[in-house]
Design an enzyme around this catalytic site. Sequence first.
Site, PDB file in Angstrom:
ATOM      1  N   CYS A   7     -26.249 -40.070   5.931  1.00  0.00           N
ATOM      2  CA  CYS A   7     -27.324 -39.710   4.997  1.00  0.00           C
ATOM      3  C   CYS A   7     -28.564 -39.173   5.721  1.00  0.00           C
ATOM      4  O   CYS A   7     -28.876 -39.590   6.827  1.00  0.00           O
ATOM      5  CB  CYS A   7     -27.759 -40.926   4.207  1.00  0.00           C
ATOM      6  N   ASN A  62     -31.220 -44.794   3.380  1.00  0.00           N
ATOM      7  CA  ASN A  62     -30.140 -44.660   4.367  1.00  0.00           C
ATOM      8  C   ASN A  62     -29.780 -46.066   4.812  1.00  0.00           C
ATOM      9  O   ASN A  62     -30.670 -46.862   5.091  1.00  0.00           O
ATOM     10  CB  ASN A  62     -30.614 -43.895   5.608  1.00  0.00           C
ATOM     11  N   GLY A  63     -28.493 -46.347   4.959  1.00  0.00           N
ATOM     12  CA  GLY A  63     -28.076 -47.662   5.433  1.00  0.00           C
ATOM     13  C   GLY A  63     -27.198 -48.351   4.411  1.00  0.00           C
ATOM     14  O   GLY A  63     -26.712 -47.716   3.457  1.00  0.00           O
ATOM     15  N   GLU A  81     -10.967 -33.558  15.782  1.00  0.00           N
ATOM     16  CA  GLU A  81     -12.081 -33.698  14.841  1.00  0.00           C
ATOM     17  C   GLU A  81     -12.457 -32.383  14.149  1.00  0.00           C
ATOM     18  O   GLU A  81     -12.904 -32.409  13.005  1.00  0.00           O
ATOM     19  CB  GLU A  81     -13.309 -34.333  15.495  1.00  0.00           C
ATOM     20  N   HIS A  97       6.358 -43.625  29.907  1.00  0.00           N
ATOM     21  CA  HIS A  97       6.476 -44.999  29.409  1.00  0.00           C
ATOM     22  C   HIS A  97       6.462 -45.039  27.886  1.00  0.00           C
ATOM     23  O   HIS A  97       6.040 -46.020  27.288  1.00  0.00           O
ATOM     24  CB  HIS A  97       5.367 -45.867  30.005  1.00  0.00           C
ATOM     25  N   ARG A 124     -25.693 -33.456   9.412  1.00  0.00           N
ATOM     26  CA  ARG A 124     -25.400 -34.882   9.529  1.00  0.00           C
ATOM     27  C   ARG A 124     -24.155 -35.273   8.734  1.00  0.00           C
ATOM     28  O   ARG A 124     -23.619 -36.348   8.922  1.00  0.00           O
ATOM     29  CB  ARG A 124     -26.591 -35.697   9.021  1.00  0.00           C
ATOM     30  N   TRP A 170     -24.109 -39.758   2.120  1.00  0.00           N
ATOM     31  CA  TRP A 170     -22.754 -39.852   2.656  1.00  0.00           C
ATOM     32  C   TRP A 170     -22.220 -41.157   2.079  1.00  0.00           C
ATOM     33  O   TRP A 170     -22.670 -42.244   2.460  1.00  0.00           O
ATOM     34  CB  TRP A 170     -22.817 -39.882   4.178  1.00  0.00           C
ATOM     35  N   LYS A 224     -22.974 -36.683  11.814  1.00  0.00           N
ATOM     36  CA  LYS A 224     -23.522 -36.470  13.152  1.00  0.00           C
ATOM     37  C   LYS A 224     -24.050 -37.763  13.757  1.00  0.00           C
ATOM     38  O   LYS A 224     -23.853 -38.048  14.912  1.00  0.00           O
ATOM     39  CB  LYS A 224     -24.638 -35.426  13.079  1.00  0.00           C
ATOM     40  N   LYS A 278     -11.989 -33.512  20.613  1.00  0.00           N
ATOM     41  CA  LYS A 278     -12.556 -32.264  20.072  1.00  0.00           C
ATOM     42  C   LYS A 278     -11.556 -31.587  19.148  1.00  0.00           C
ATOM     43  O   LYS A 278     -11.895 -31.168  18.051  1.00  0.00           O
ATOM     44  CB  LYS A 278     -12.894 -31.271  21.191  1.00  0.00           C
ATOM     45  N   GLU A 313     -11.527 -36.310  25.990  1.00  0.00           N
ATOM     46  CA  GLU A 313     -12.508 -35.524  25.236  1.00  0.00           C
ATOM     47  C   GLU A 313     -11.846 -34.297  24.598  1.00  0.00           C
ATOM     48  O   GLU A 313     -12.162 -33.922  23.461  1.00  0.00           O
ATOM     49  CB  GLU A 313     -13.669 -35.123  26.158  1.00  0.00           C
TER      50      GLU A 313
HETATM   51  C1  F6R Z   1     -17.640 -36.289  18.610  1.00  0.00           C
HETATM   52  C2  F6R Z   1     -18.922 -36.921  18.360  1.00  0.00           C
HETATM   53  C3  F6R Z   1     -18.950 -38.378  18.141  1.00  0.00           C
HETATM   54  C4  F6R Z   1     -20.206 -38.993  18.797  1.00  0.00           C
HETATM   55  C5  F6R Z   1     -20.317 -40.486  18.449  1.00  0.00           C
HETATM   56  C6  F6R Z   1     -21.501 -41.127  19.149  1.00  0.00           C
HETATM   57  O1  F6R Z   1     -17.779 -34.937  18.864  1.00  0.00           O
HETATM   58  O2  F6R Z   1     -19.927 -36.271  18.317  1.00  0.00           O
HETATM   59  O3  F6R Z   1     -17.800 -38.984  18.608  1.00  0.00           O
HETATM   60  O4  F6R Z   1     -20.117 -38.796  20.172  1.00  0.00           O
HETATM   61  O5  F6R Z   1     -20.441 -40.632  17.071  1.00  0.00           O
HETATM   62  O6  F6R Z   1     -22.696 -40.529  18.764  1.00  0.00           O
HETATM   63  P1  F6R Z   1     -24.016 -40.714  19.605  1.00  0.00           P
HETATM   64  O7  F6R Z   1     -23.790 -40.049  20.922  1.00  0.00           O
HETATM   65  O8  F6R Z   1     -25.094 -40.064  18.810  1.00  0.00           O
HETATM   66  O9  F6R Z   1     -24.211 -42.188  19.779  1.00  0.00           O
END
Ligand code: F6R
Length: 603
Positions: free
Chosen positions: A2, A100-101, A485, A501, A27, A74, A598, A482, A478
């Site tokens: 949110c 938010n929350g 997601e 394994h 976000r 959200w 985000k 990527k 990573e």
């Molecule tokens: C993936 C991504 C998330 C963040 C995770 C932590 O591309 O962006 O996996 O890395 O939500 O977020 P922060 O770094 O803001 O704590």
Amino acid sequence: MCGIVGYVGNKSAKEILLEGLLKLEYRGYDSAGFAVINGKNIECLKCKGRVKNLKEDKKIGSVIGNLGIAHTRWATHGEPSTRNSHPHLDNEGKIAVVHNGIIENYVELKNFLLERGYAFLSDTDTEVIPNLIDYYYKLNGNENFLKAVKQATDELVGSYALEIISTHNLGEIIITRKDSPLVIGKGVGENYICSDVPAVLSYTNVFYYLGEREFAVITKNDIKFYNNNLESIKKEEKIVDWENSAADKGNFEDYMLKEIFEQPRKVEDTFNIENLKSLDLPKEYLNDLNKIVIVACGTAKNAGTVAKNVFENLCRIETLVEVASEFRYRNPIIDNKTLAIFISQSGETADTIAALKLAKSKGAKTLAVTNVKGSSITREADYSVYTLAGPEIAVASTKAYTSQIALLTLLAIDFAEKLNRVDSKIIEELRAELPNIGSKINFILENKELYHNIAKDIIENRDVFFIGRGIDYAVAEEGALKLKEISYIHAESYSSGELKHGPIALIEKGVPVIGIITDEDLVEKSVSNMQEVISRGAKSIVVTNQEIESDNFDYIINIPKINKLLSPILSVIPLQLISYYAAKEKSLDVDKPRNLAKSVTVE
Ligand code: F6R
């Protein structure tokens, strides 16, 4: 997750609120809404879906006023719908709240209010808040609205960032927060509120960060701060030095692409030695450490796994990497001889902050590595250091990841120089590489056609595997994150030696396996692991800076040679771009992948 925007001044509030909400779209959200004070009434407009639906709503013309609050939701409690979107009003329509929350005890509060005749129109946890404020306001004899807000928030269990407007206190916006961020942007004859700085960065760069359970009463000419006992407090202004344009797409099609291409500069900026000046951990303290624990979520955790390799190599200190949501609920073995490092781009991730509080309570020194000055994590940590990535808008993290690795490497070098446990030549060689890293990233970025072709070749596949050994395995993690997601292709990472394994059972004709091979000591073993999957029909893609026989592979991505400990900053770039092009080929919204947010400010 949110987003919140607020405005009080002389301009039309809705224009500023809507523009702010658009800037917070990254976000992730599923509905939006805003409320303004129109004369002596509250006017509210809400919708399911995008902010543009609000802009196109026929009723928007009648929502007029110079003071208002706005929200992108959200969904947590209740489906995404107009009815459940914020703002929520009390039964008399005199108090409007965005939140938010999560209010964990909302059922209990709702029952309390139902017994007293209040009715509820939504399925949300938030709707208890305006009604509870109303309840206390009346209990106080219709006086002291701020006190009623405090009384109501005293009842809340959970996390909240709240904006409240009311016809009882015309001209004022009240805000308060617990475990969810909220900042105030200071203007001249006008003031702004937001959950994230980019929402109002085009109007001001002077901000106040509201602390836990503090209150602010904001009018167009004044901002008053109070602690949780409603005693007046002073807050320091913070200047945010992000350029306004940093939050725009520029000439790029998507934020993600722009952010990938910003990496040469952002990594070099972060490697700037000045960066660690504020951190003074003495040699004696470092010498006494029994371990380093790195705690984070998602991509930040993956940067932590890279850093583990660097710390262990250069400092010879055992380094563990932990997922914050797990760490916080077990009883980790840490004490005052543990340095606990928390990595978070946003500095607002609920699990990471909770993990930090836990580590602190056990006596560990805590160090935050974040991209956002003034973020919640920096207020909790003993020390904070900053990546210089600038605002990261795309949900999928790219430049924050490489900048985190850069900063953590710098930190490891700093510790290693104090500890003197490895040959100083190793450190010198590493340092000598730093000034050239930007041009090496640029070289990799030029090869985009190859990454695009690979992306086209894998988008029909159901599964993709990423493999590597040692530090290359950290990058494989990573790469897989990527791809899944943003392209929604199932992707898994395995350490190359672990394949046989179990996971190798999944390799059949045409399954893409992306191998990262940069560690010269492990080249032969890594190539053999690739041969094993090739002989089972895999489509083979290799990212390497070693001289290996390219004929064996379907695709080979050659990247520049670099010190092994820095190689993740380079080898991840093709993986980011393959994911990007895969998502584009599937016509997906790369910047706002489904179900993701985000900044994950709830657990
Ligand atoms: C993936 C991504 C998330 C963040 C995770 C932590 O591309 O962006 O996996 O890395 O939500 O977020 P922060 O770094 O803001 O704590």
